[in-house]
Every structure is written in C-alpha cells, then in structure tokens.
Design a protein around this motif. Structure first.
Motif, mmCIF file in Angstrom:
data_model
loop_
_atom_site.group_PDB
_atom_site.id
_atom_site.type_symbol
_atom_site.label_atom_id
_atom_site.label_comp_id
_atom_site.label_asym_id
_atom_site.label_seq_id
_atom_site.Cartn_x
_atom_site.Cartn_y
_atom_site.Cartn_z
ATOM 1 N N GLN A 108 0.773 -1.196 -0.263
ATOM 2 C CA GLN A 108 0.162 0.101 -0.023
ATOM 3 C C GLN A 108 1.189 1.208 -0.392
ATOM 4 O O GLN A 108 0.603 2.609 -0.305
ATOM 5 N N TYR A 109 2.059 0.984 0.500
ATOM 6 C CA TYR A 109 2.850 2.160 0.554
ATOM 7 C C TYR A 109 4.037 2.425 -0.975
ATOM 8 O O TYR A 109 3.870 3.902 -1.556
ATOM 9 N N VAL A 110 3.823 1.750 -1.968
ATOM 10 C CA VAL A 110 4.498 1.209 -2.713
ATOM 11 C C VAL A 110 3.926 2.036 -4.479
ATOM 12 O O VAL A 110 2.632 1.947 -4.379
ATOM 13 N N GLU A 111 3.977 2.619 -4.630
ATOM 14 C CA GLU A 111 3.529 3.446 -6.000
ATOM 15 C C GLU A 111 3.973 3.873 -7.069
ATOM 16 O O GLU A 111 5.198 3.774 -7.113
ATOM 17 N N SER A 112 3.986 4.569 -8.586
ATOM 18 C CA SER A 112 4.936 4.972 -9.249
ATOM 19 C C SER A 112 5.670 6.210 -9.530
ATOM 20 O O SER A 112 5.422 6.615 -7.943
ATOM 21 N N ASN A 113 6.857 6.063 -9.982
ATOM 22 C CA ASN A 113 7.600 6.873 -9.832
ATOM 23 C C ASN A 113 8.187 7.056 -8.778
ATOM 24 O O ASN A 113 8.818 8.360 -8.166
ATOM 25 N N MET A 114 8.515 6.327 -8.107
ATOM 26 C CA MET A 114 8.939 6.487 -6.529
ATOM 27 C C MET A 114 10.606 5.971 -6.286
ATOM 28 O O MET A 114 10.848 5.450 -7.607
ATOM 29 N N VAL A 115 11.563 6.300 -6.313
ATOM 30 C CA VAL A 115 13.002 6.050 -5.322
ATOM 31 C C VAL A 115 12.650 5.236 -4.309
ATOM 32 O O VAL A 115 12.672 5.794 -3.077
ATOM 33 N N ILE A 116 12.498 4.567 -4.163
ATOM 34 C CA ILE A 116 12.289 3.274 -3.394
ATOM 35 C C ILE A 116 13.992 2.745 -2.571
ATOM 36 O O ILE A 116 14.809 1.807 -3.191
ATOM 37 N N GLY A 117 14.814 3.303 -1.764
ATOM 38 C CA GLY A 117 15.820 2.555 -1.199
ATOM 39 C C GLY A 117 15.391 1.444 -0.129
ATOM 40 O O GLY A 117 14.549 0.911 1.014
ATOM 41 N N ILE A 118 16.175 0.529 -0.411
ATOM 42 C CA ILE A 118 15.884 -0.641 0.397
ATOM 43 C C ILE A 118 17.674 -1.139 0.781
ATOM 44 O O ILE A 118 19.052 -1.183 0.496
ATOM 45 N N SER A 119 17.457 -1.441 2.322
ATOM 46 C CA SER A 119 18.697 -1.824 3.272
ATOM 47 C C SER A 119 18.847 -2.887 3.445
ATOM 48 O O SER A 119 18.153 -3.539 4.170
ATOM 49 N N TRP A 120 20.271 -3.441 2.693
ATOM 50 C CA TRP A 120 20.508 -5.320 2.858
ATOM 51 C C TRP A 120 20.099 -5.633 4.402
ATOM 52 O O TRP A 120 21.245 -4.731 5.105
ATOM 53 N N GLY A 121 20.011 -6.852 4.348
ATOM 54 C CA GLY A 121 20.136 -7.393 5.871
ATOM 55 C C GLY A 121 19.319 -8.743 6.503
ATOM 56 O O GLY A 121 18.333 -8.986 5.195
ATOM 57 N N SER A 122 19.433 -9.208 7.089
ATOM 58 C CA SER A 122 18.296 -10.882 7.219
ATOM 59 C C SER A 122 17.182 -10.147 7.728
ATOM 60 O O SER A 122 15.892 -11.013 7.363
ATOM 61 N N THR A 123 16.516 -9.366 7.872
ATOM 62 C CA THR A 123 14.942 -8.888 8.249
ATOM 63 C C THR A 123 14.704 -8.713 6.725
ATOM 64 O O THR A 123 13.622 -9.151 6.284
#
Length: 320
Positions: A108-123
């Motif tokens: 529900q938070y993800v929309e078009s034209n977004m920059v989505i930052g992902i931090s790697w990790g176990s979780t």
C-alpha cells in the motif's frame, strides 16, 4: 502459466473475490456460478490474496495488538503495525511471520515514480521473499549500503534482495557497488566524489520510501552485519566502547540516537542517517524482543515513520 493466460486468471480471481467477500456466497455457490470446482475457487481466492487483489484487515476494540499499536504511536509518534505472534514461537518463525505481514503492508506504500531505498540485512531479506506483486511505472529500487567485505563482494546476497523488490514492483534496480566498510575514511571520501558513485548517492537524496531493519549485536537471529564477516575484533571493541546499541544500513548509533561521533561510521559505505531521515516514509521492520534496545535507539534518532513489529518487541520498547 503463459502470459496470455495470466489476465484471464486475474479476472476469474477478481470475480471470485467479489462473490465471496462482497456478496457472501459460499465457495460451492461460486463454483456453480463460475462452472468450476470448489478447490479451484479456493485457489482463486488464495491467488487474489497473494497478488494483492484482496487486502484483508481486521479491526476490533478488543484487539490487543491494535491497543499496543496505539500505545506505541502515542509514545513514539510513529505509525505502528503490531503482528500477533505467540510467545512460544521460535525466533526464526517469528521473523518469518513479521516479514510476511510487512511484505503485504508495503504494497500500500509503493506507487509509481518512486525511489525506493532498500537496506540489506536478515530482516529485509526475509521480507523480500514474501513481496506481493504490484505494477508500477518509472520507479527505482536503490541499494542503500554497500555489501562488500574482505571475504566476499556481497553482490550475490544484496542483488538477490534487490531483484525481488524490483520484480515485485516492476522497478529499475540500482546497486551500490562499494564496500560495507572502507579501510580508510579518506578512500571513502574520494570514491564518493566519483561521478559513477555520485549518481547513486543522488538517488539516495531523492528516496521517497526506505525499507530497513535494525541490527543488534546479540540477536538470536544474527544481524548480517555482525554475522557476515563485516566487523573485525577491533571494530567490535570500538563499538562496545562507544556504547553502540545497533545500526541501520551499517551506520551505528547509541541508545539516545546519537551517531555522528562514532568512529566506524566515518568508514561506512552508506549515506549518513540524516539522508535516510529526509525520506518522507521510513519503514522499519523488527522481530524479537532481543532487538528492543536497538529499536529504541532508532526511534530516538528519528529514523522511523512506520514500524512493523511483533508483540514481544512492542511490549519491550514500552517498558520503562
């Protein structure tokens, strides 16, 4: 399933969902109407849930998890989603259950034209395995922190997490090809001035949504930064002497949220925490009471806008 058959199945699943959830028909009645079997209707309804066509929410004034969510919001000023998990659940299963809920909430938070930052990790790795597909346009998934160390490039581990997010949301994937920790802060400063790296850092500055977990030194399900060979014994000693309680994106902080004078952070292959705080929505996913101290530190640092956690750690952070 062929690409041609996919729209047909989606249409059938949508129709079955309307009949079941909005018109209260039984599965037998739906099977008769669709000219199929009861088991096929069950599979269509599962497909509707798994692909995000149906979003089921439970609201009750007697719900303990909902009450805990309200208390966390009142105390810390963040939107909290508490996942009910029995106390006897193993730490591995607890993480999987929280990750499953987090993956569905993220949709529900993800929309078009977004920059989505992902931090790697176990979780975040666990979350990536349960993502619900949602088609977007013009979106980019960017790796926040570098993953290389003296044992591995980290490419396989980090890229698999990014690939899952990119495929789920139809987004372009941008890796961040730097070490998790540099040997010398001057080397980091020089590399971060290079145009090829600057391009990724510019994406970090434009992040609309950030997804991360919190690292904790003593968690039963080890945080990858502590278990993956990223820290030397001297690093661990330095973190202990500095009073570090955890990290976000391999940037370490104390219980009061302070981080700028911690020496290891000058070598971290990641943007500073102020960059993360500039993202409008910052989703933190946490499972297990052992991460309570680290979570409190992240909250004190103002890193979190939305929190997805299990009951045990939720209760722990509210204790004096």
């Amino acid at each position: 399933m062929s690409d041609a058959a996919q729209p047909m199945r989606t249409q059938q699943a949508l129709r079955a969902a309307h009949l079941y959830y909005l018109q209260d028909l039984t599965m037998d009645a739906i099977a008769d109407e669709l000219g199929t079997s009861r088991s096929s209707v069950s599979r269509l309804l599962k497909y509707a849930r798994d692909t995000g066509l149906v979003d089921i929410q439970i609201r009750s004034p007697l719900d303990q998890a909902a009450a805990l969510s309200r208390n966390i919001r009142a105390r810390f000023g963040v939107h909290a989603h508490v996942v009910p998990v029995p106390d006897h659940t193993s730490d591995v299963d607890r993480l999987e259950r929280v990750a499953l809920s987090a993956a569905r909430i993220l949709t529900q938070y993800v929309e078009s034209n977004m920059v989505i930052g992902i931090s790697w990790g176990s979780t975040v790795s666990a979350v990536s395995r349960y993502l619900v597909p949602k088609t977007t346009h013009g979106s980019t998934v960017v790796q926040i922190n570098g993953a290389a160390n003296t044992r591995t490039t980290g490419i396989v581990y980090a890229s698999e997490i990014l690939r899952r997010f990119g495929e789920a949301y139809g987004a372009f994937v941008q890796q961040f090809p730097v070490p998790a920790f540099f040997d010398d802060p001057a080397t980091k400063e020089a590399l971060f001035r290079e145009r090829s790296i600057r391009r990724v850092l510019d994406l970090h500055e434009r992040m609309d949504l950030v997804v991360f977990g919190v690292g904790a030194p003593q968690a039963p399900v080890p945080s990858h930064v502590y278990s993956g060979g990223y820290l030397d014994p001297s690093d661990r000693d330095e973190l202990s002497e500095a009073g570090v309680v955890g990290d976000v994106s391999t940037v370490f902080y104390r219980a009061d949220g302070s981080w700028k004078d911690i020496g290891v952070n000058a070598r971290a292959g990641a943007p500073d925490l102020d960059t993360i705080k500039r993202a409008p929505r910052r989703v933190c996913v946490v499972a297990g009471r052992s991460k309570a101290a680290s979570l409190r530190g992240a909250l004190a640092a103002g890193l979190v806008t939305d929190l997805i956690l299990d009951e045990s750690v939720g209760q722990a952070i509210l204790q004096p």
